[in-house]
Structures are given as C-alpha cells and as structure tokens.
Design a protein around this motif. Structure first.
Motif, PDB file in Angstrom:
ATOM      1  N   VAL A  19      35.622  30.634  36.319  1.00  0.00           N
ATOM      2  CA  VAL A  19      34.753  30.505  36.557  1.00  0.00           C
ATOM      3  C   VAL A  19      33.684  30.288  37.171  1.00  0.00           C
ATOM      4  O   VAL A  19      33.163  31.598  37.667  1.00  0.00           O
ATOM      5  CB  VAL A  19      34.552  29.162  38.004  1.00  0.00           C
ATOM      6  CG1 VAL A  19      34.049  28.499  38.472  1.00  0.00           C
ATOM      7  CG2 VAL A  19      36.373  28.326  37.757  1.00  0.00           C
ATOM      8  N   PRO A  20      32.136  30.123  36.872  1.00  0.00           N
ATOM      9  CA  PRO A  20      30.744  30.525  37.069  1.00  0.00           C
ATOM     10  C   PRO A  20      30.682  31.421  38.228  1.00  0.00           C
ATOM     11  O   PRO A  20      30.960  30.637  38.805  1.00  0.00           O
ATOM     12  CB  PRO A  20      29.754  29.907  36.681  1.00  0.00           C
ATOM     13  CG  PRO A  20      30.474  28.942  35.501  1.00  0.00           C
ATOM     14  CD  PRO A  20      31.726  28.317  35.904  1.00  0.00           C
ATOM     15  N   GLY A  21      30.242  32.209  38.414  1.00  0.00           N
ATOM     16  CA  GLY A  21      30.427  33.166  39.817  1.00  0.00           C
ATOM     17  C   GLY A  21      31.425  33.390  40.593  1.00  0.00           C
ATOM     18  O   GLY A  21      31.268  33.738  41.809  1.00  0.00           O
ATOM     19  N   GLU A  22      32.660  32.841  40.072  1.00  0.00           N
ATOM     20  CA  GLU A  22      33.874  33.999  40.664  1.00  0.00           C
ATOM     21  C   GLU A  22      34.569  34.861  39.983  1.00  0.00           C
ATOM     22  O   GLU A  22      34.721  34.253  38.498  1.00  0.00           O
ATOM     23  CB  GLU A  22      34.936  31.902  41.127  1.00  0.00           C
ATOM     24  CG  GLU A  22      34.693  31.451  41.689  1.00  0.00           C
ATOM     25  CD  GLU A  22      33.964  31.438  42.748  1.00  0.00           C
ATOM     26  OE1 GLU A  22      34.994  32.475  43.636  1.00  0.00           O
ATOM     27  OE2 GLU A  22      33.411  31.447  44.029  1.00  0.00           O
ATOM     28  N   ASP A  23      35.294  35.577  39.824  1.00  0.00           N
ATOM     29  CA  ASP A  23      36.673  36.348  39.714  1.00  0.00           C
ATOM     30  C   ASP A  23      37.812  35.170  38.761  1.00  0.00           C
ATOM     31  O   ASP A  23      38.256  33.974  39.260  1.00  0.00           O
ATOM     32  CB  ASP A  23      37.566  37.690  40.421  1.00  0.00           C
ATOM     33  CG  ASP A  23      36.638  38.429  40.383  1.00  0.00           C
ATOM     34  OD1 ASP A  23      35.384  38.398  40.434  1.00  0.00           O
ATOM     35  OD2 ASP A  23      36.507  38.946  41.930  1.00  0.00           O
ATOM     36  N   PRO A  24      38.119  35.804  37.338  1.00  0.00           N
ATOM     37  CA  PRO A  24      38.922  34.843  36.768  1.00  0.00           C
ATOM     38  C   PRO A  24      40.293  35.020  37.368  1.00  0.00           C
ATOM     39  O   PRO A  24      40.829  35.295  39.085  1.00  0.00           O
ATOM     40  CB  PRO A  24      39.704  35.803  35.757  1.00  0.00           C
ATOM     41  CG  PRO A  24      38.088  36.655  35.433  1.00  0.00           C
ATOM     42  CD  PRO A  24      37.439  37.126  36.521  1.00  0.00           C
ATOM     43  N   GLN A  25      40.373  33.502  38.020  1.00  0.00           N
ATOM     44  CA  GLN A  25      41.823  32.928  38.904  1.00  0.00           C
ATOM     45  C   GLN A  25      42.634  31.977  38.377  1.00  0.00           C
ATOM     46  O   GLN A  25      42.454  31.257  37.645  1.00  0.00           O
ATOM     47  CB  GLN A  25      41.213  32.942  40.046  1.00  0.00           C
ATOM     48  CG  GLN A  25      40.558  32.035  40.121  1.00  0.00           C
ATOM     49  CD  GLN A  25      39.396  32.026  41.604  1.00  0.00           C
ATOM     50  OE1 GLN A  25      39.917  31.354  42.427  1.00  0.00           O
ATOM     51  NE2 GLN A  25      38.357  33.196  41.120  1.00  0.00           N
ATOM     52  N   PRO A  26      43.887  31.855  39.307  1.00  0.00           N
ATOM     53  CA  PRO A  26      44.163  30.258  38.929  1.00  0.00           C
ATOM     54  C   PRO A  26      43.770  28.892  39.080  1.00  0.00           C
ATOM     55  O   PRO A  26      42.666  29.340  40.525  1.00  0.00           O
ATOM     56  CB  PRO A  26      45.544  30.560  39.473  1.00  0.00           C
ATOM     57  CG  PRO A  26      45.623  32.112  39.898  1.00  0.00           C
ATOM     58  CD  PRO A  26      44.732  32.719  39.706  1.00  0.00           C
ATOM     59  N   CYS A  27      43.368  28.087  38.332  1.00  0.00           N
ATOM     60  CA  CYS A  27      42.660  27.303  38.387  1.00  0.00           C
ATOM     61  C   CYS A  27      43.603  25.715  38.469  1.00  0.00           C
ATOM     62  O   CYS A  27      44.249  26.152  37.611  1.00  0.00           O
ATOM     63  CB  CYS A  27      41.013  27.251  38.013  1.00  0.00           C
ATOM     64  SG  CYS A  27      39.876  28.151  38.166  1.00  0.00           S
ATOM     65  N   LEU A  28      42.598  24.638  39.457  1.00  0.00           N
ATOM     66  CA  LEU A  28      43.295  23.416  38.280  1.00  0.00           C
ATOM     67  C   LEU A  28      41.965  22.579  37.676  1.00  0.00           C
ATOM     68  O   LEU A  28      40.745  22.778  38.127  1.00  0.00           O
ATOM     69  CB  LEU A  28      43.922  22.497  39.523  1.00  0.00           C
ATOM     70  CG  LEU A  28      44.398  22.675  40.523  1.00  0.00           C
ATOM     71  CD1 LEU A  28      45.215  21.977  41.172  1.00  0.00           C
ATOM     72  CD2 LEU A  28      45.717  22.557  39.688  1.00  0.00           C
ATOM     73  N   VAL A  29      42.814  22.379  36.269  1.00  0.00           N
ATOM     74  CA  VAL A  29      41.465  21.947  35.810  1.00  0.00           C
ATOM     75  C   VAL A  29      41.755  20.574  35.735  1.00  0.00           C
ATOM     76  O   VAL A  29      43.236  19.964  35.030  1.00  0.00           O
ATOM     77  CB  VAL A  29      41.680  23.025  33.762  1.00  0.00           C
ATOM     78  CG1 VAL A  29      41.042  21.724  32.768  1.00  0.00           C
ATOM     79  CG2 VAL A  29      41.101  24.230  34.306  1.00  0.00           C
TER      80      VAL A  29
END
Length: 389
Positions: A154-164
């Motif tokens: 996500v812009p401004g964040e490190d790669p990580q588990p997300c809920l899309v």
C-alpha cells in the motif's frame, strides 16, 4: 439508528437463536442457513452492533458482543458463527480509508472476509487488480462485500498482508463447503479474476494490528479502537464454545434425569456414578464460563483504559485463553455423548451436532491449541510470541 441497549441486543439474539433452531437440519443438509434467516438477522440490524455511532451504529463493547454470540450458540453454533461474523466484520471496515468505509456502510450490506493472503495483485493507477481463490469464506452467501487476503504494498506502507475488499458483483462463490461440523455456516470458497479494487478499499492489516490506527487517522472514541485488534476480533470463538458447553450441559442433565438404566433396574439419577459424572461436567462448565468471563473482563478493562496496544505476553495470553476454552468445550461435548452412549450418536441429535461444532471451533486456524500455547509460552521467557519474529 438510535443506540440499542445491551438488553435489547440480547433479546434480538434470543429471537434469532429460536428462529434458527428449527432450521438446523436443513442448514446441515444444504451447507448454509437460509436467506430467510439472513434477512431476519439483517432486519434486526445485528451488523450494526459494533459499527461506530458516527455511521449509524450502536458502538457496543466486548461484553455485549460476546453475550450476543453466546446466546445464539445456546441454540446452534453455526447460527452463532454467522451472527458473530455479521457483527465482527464491520470492525475492520471501520479501519478502512474514510471513503471506503462510507461506501460499505452506506450500502447496508453484510460483510465477510478471508484473511489468508493468497491473492495475486497487479498495481495499476488508483489501486490494484486482484486475482485468486480462497477457501473458508464463512457466510459468503449472505454477504455484499468480502475482504480477501493478499500481500500488498500500500502506498506509504511496507508490503504486508491486506484485506482487499470486493463487492459481490465481482466475485464468484464456489459452493464446496462439506465439513464435519459447523455445516450451516456456508463457508464456501471465493474466486476473483482480475478485479479492480481502489486503494480506499484496501486495508493494511499489520498497520491496524500493530499501530491501532484506521487508514487516514482515528475518527471516534469507540470500543473497537480502544482494545487490541485481534483480541477483540477473536472474542466470538470463546463465546461460541461457552454457549455450546452450556447447551450440552443443559441437555445432558435433562436426558440423564429422564434415563432408565434397564440393566441395573434403576433411574440414571439414582446412580452414584451418574451423579458424580454430572457433577464433574457441571464443574467443567463453571471453569469454561469463568475463563470466558475473564477474557471479556480483560477486554473491557483495556477498553476503559483506552489500551489498543499491549505487550507480547498480554497479547498471546489472550490466544492461549481462547484455545483453552475451545479445547475444554470440545472435550466436554464429546464426554457428554460418551455418558449417554449410542442414544446421543444419531445424525442430527442435538448433542451430536454440538460436539461436531465444538470440535470445529477448537481446530479453527485462529484457535490452534499447540500454536497458541507455544506462543504464550515463548513470552514467558522474554521471546516474541511468533517464532519467526
């Protein structure tokens, strides 16, 4: 929506449980409770229990949430599971970017999720394109929205588990749910093929968990923002286990009291062995209820103090408590069948159904006993609760 009182929420939960109970056999057969029950749950606005007041919700805390779920579980665990998730999944919606949360809340649809980060994303202007297939989408046949797991930068964040977060018009349900227990939850698979999702519908889960901040900043003083995210998120598991244990103990006592032991020419209630066995079950239930109360009390203490972030030991202690409650409830349910013998083993017998359901709660990914005990044990030696961190 006017703020609904605790007693009113419990009244609604009781009505839902009573409505669901005669539907259990059909739900077991079809793999999900009907749209009729879904509509009844929706009409009673159960999805608004945790929703912030600013968005027309009731903004309730841990005690009311847990008691709703436990109450429905007194009638059937699958129904309680669905009600739990209907309420729960609006928690993470509240952490979305304001535009995303507003769109979801305005739709007034039910929300589901599958956390496992199995999706593949392509980065495009304004968001991502999502592709993938996920299993165990509890209640997906009821849902308007599904948050689907993927590793995203996500812009401004490190790669990580997300809920899309994907709307139902953009996902396909694969009806493959055919498990041992919790059969009425309709936990089917979900498939998405190259669907565009804007950034305001993508939730960085680690940021929420580790920083306790909604995307774009905090906006209200609600209970869901004042306690650790995962401990609050998972409180329905021990509530369901406790509700199952209460139902099992009540049914066991009734059936033992009415049972005639032909071989010994005596009523079961007259047997010292039966008396001792029932007492042991009652005490086990007391212990389950006490630990569930301890779990709720800890959450309410954190809410009162505004403590969304806690140390490793406190965080993992909650997981250990949940797993212990699940294990004890599952063992109690199968022990009840053992005490009644073959008379309780028929397919669809309330005790047989309850035992299968209790076992499924016990072995859920978030409840795995060995993992949660290991994590809590690690913290006793000053280590991270996660072996890879």
């Amino acid at each position: 929506m006017a703020v609904v009182s605790h007693d009113e929420w419990i009244r609604r939960a009781t009505l839902i449980g009573k409505k669901a109970e005669p539907m259990v056999a059909e739900a077991e057969k079809t793999g999900c409770f009907s749209q009729e029950l879904r509509n009844y749950v929706h009409q009673n606005e159960m999805h608004k229990v945790l929703r912030p007041l600013q968005y027309g919700g009731s903004g309730m805390g841990a005690f009311t949430f847990s008691e709703i779920v436990r109450t429905v579980a007194n009638y059937n665990a699958s129904a309680a599971w669905l009600v739990y998730f209907v309420i729960l999944h609006e928690q993470w919606v509240a952490y979305l970017d304001e535009k995303g949360r507003q769109e979801v809340y305005d739709s007034n649809g039910l929300v589901g999720d599958i956390f496992m980060p199995l999706g593949q994303v392509e980065y495009v202007d304004g968001g991502v394109r999502l592709t993938g297939q996920w299993s165990f989408g509890s209640g997906v046949l009821w849902d308007e929205w599904m948050g689907l797991g993927a590793i995203v930068e996500v812009p401004g964040e490190d790669p990580q588990p997300c809920l899309v977060n994907v709307n139902k018009k953009d996902f396909q349900v694969i009806e493959d749910w055919n498990p041992l227990g919790l059969r009425g939850t309709g936990s089917h698979s979900v498939k998405v093929d190259d669907v565009f999702v804007p950034w305001h519908h993508v939730l960085p889960v680690l940021k929420v968990k580790n920083k306790a901040e909604p995307v774009g900043g905090h906006y209200s003083n609600e209970p869901i923002f004042k306690a650790p995210f995962m401990a609050f998120f998972c409180l329905g598991f021990p509530a369901i286990s406790t509700g199952i244990a209460q139902r099992v103990t009540k049914d066991l006592k009734t059936r033992m009291k009415a049972r005639q032991r032909i071989l010994y020419n005596m009523k079961e209630s007259e047997s010292p062995i039966a008396q001792r066995n029932l007492a042991e079950v009652m005490v086990k239930l007391d212990a389950i209820e006490a630990m569930n109360k301890k779990y709720i009390d800890q959450l309410e203490e954190w809410i009162a103090a505004g403590t969304p972030l806690v140390n490793e030991e406190e965080k993992n202690k909650m997981g250990a408590w949940r797993s212990h409650i699940g294990k004890e409830a599952s063992e109690l349910a199968f022990h009840a069948i053992n005490l009644l013998g073959a008379s309780a083993t028929g397919s669809g017998d309330p005790l047989e159904t309850a035992a299968r359901d209790a076992f499924m709660v016990y072995i859920h990914l978030g409840q795995i006993y060995e993992d949660n005990m290991m994590a809590y044990g690690r913290t006793q030696f000053g280590l991270s609760g996660h072996p890879l961190l």
